[in-house]
Enzyme design. Structure first.
Site, PDB file in Angstrom:
ATOM      1  N   ASP A   7      -7.058 -17.538 -15.058  1.00 14.69           N
ATOM      2  CA  ASP A   7      -6.342 -18.248 -16.115  1.00 14.69           C
ATOM      3  C   ASP A   7      -6.063 -17.221 -17.208  1.00 14.69           C
ATOM      4  OD1 ASP A   7      -5.268 -20.314 -17.701  1.00 14.69           O
ATOM      5  OD2 ASP A   7      -7.196 -20.627 -18.682  1.00 14.69           O
ATOM      6  N   GLU A  67      -2.411 -18.591 -12.818  1.00 16.00           N
ATOM      7  CA  GLU A  67      -1.590 -19.617 -13.445  1.00 16.00           C
ATOM      8  C   GLU A  67      -0.347 -18.960 -14.028  1.00 16.00           C
ATOM      9  OE1 GLU A  67      -3.212 -23.497 -15.242  1.00 16.00           O
ATOM     10  OE2 GLU A  67      -2.958 -22.119 -16.919  1.00 16.00           O
ATOM     11  N   ASP A 139     -11.703 -22.013 -20.042  1.00 15.47           N
ATOM     12  CA  ASP A 139     -10.868 -21.037 -19.329  1.00 15.47           C
ATOM     13  C   ASP A 139     -11.396 -20.796 -17.915  1.00 15.47           C
ATOM     14  OD1 ASP A 139      -9.001 -20.412 -21.489  1.00 15.47           O
ATOM     15  OD2 ASP A 139     -10.737 -19.528 -22.478  1.00 15.47           O
TER      16      ASP A 139
END
Length: 165
Positions: A7, A67, A139
């Site tokens: 992430d 992501e 996260d």
């Protein structure tokens, strides 16, 4: 198969490592990489790169999932996020780790069942899909969700390929 989910963020990049054996998933590790907000951008990117290479070297993933960047209201924040994401892609590619890329809404849909899920819902579902996991923060939960999404997509692709053969 060992999969690392990432992430991206310049201030904090979450990472999560899972093992996928068919539809069975198990947690290997998770955490976050923080950079010094007072440091110059190039120094922060170098620090992110070095720490990420350490995570990759420790876990030796066979695949990575990242992501995708979403555009937010602040163009400067979006650019910094894109630069951090570029460093992440570079680190994985430099170790010949293939990378899957997923939109945030797709990750939420894959893990929770709806693309509009809240962060708390993603965190809760990651806990259910990986029983006993101690998640290092939001996260890291998002990174584990990205890894889970990639595992599901890889399993679906293998199943489709098997049916075609």
């Amino acid at each position: 198969m060992i999969i690392v989910g990432l992430d991206p963020g310049l201030g904090c990049t979450g990472w999560g490592v899972i093992a996928a054996d068919g539809n069975r998933l198990s947690h290997i590790g998770n955490g976050h990489i923080r950079t010094d907000a007072k440091a110059a951008l190039p120094e922060r990117l170098v620090a992110l790169h070095g720490e990420l290479l350490g995570v990759l070297a420790l876990h030796l993933p066979e695949a990575a999932a990242v992501e995708e960047v979403f555009v937010n209201d602040n163009p400067q924040s979006t650019l910094k996020l894109g630069q951090a994401r570029g460093v992440i892609l570079l680190a994985a590619a430099s170790l010949s780790v293939p990378v899957g890329e997923y939109a945030p809404r797709l990750v939420k849909k894959a893990v929770v069942g709806t693309g509009g899920a809240e962060k708390s819902q993603v965190h809760a579902m990651v806990g259910r899909l990986l029983p006993g996991v101690k998640i290092a923060g939001a996260d890291a939960a998002d990174a584990l969700a990205v890894a889970i999404t990639h595992a599901h997509h890889l399993a679906s692709a293998r199943a489709m390929k098997g049916r075609a053969a």
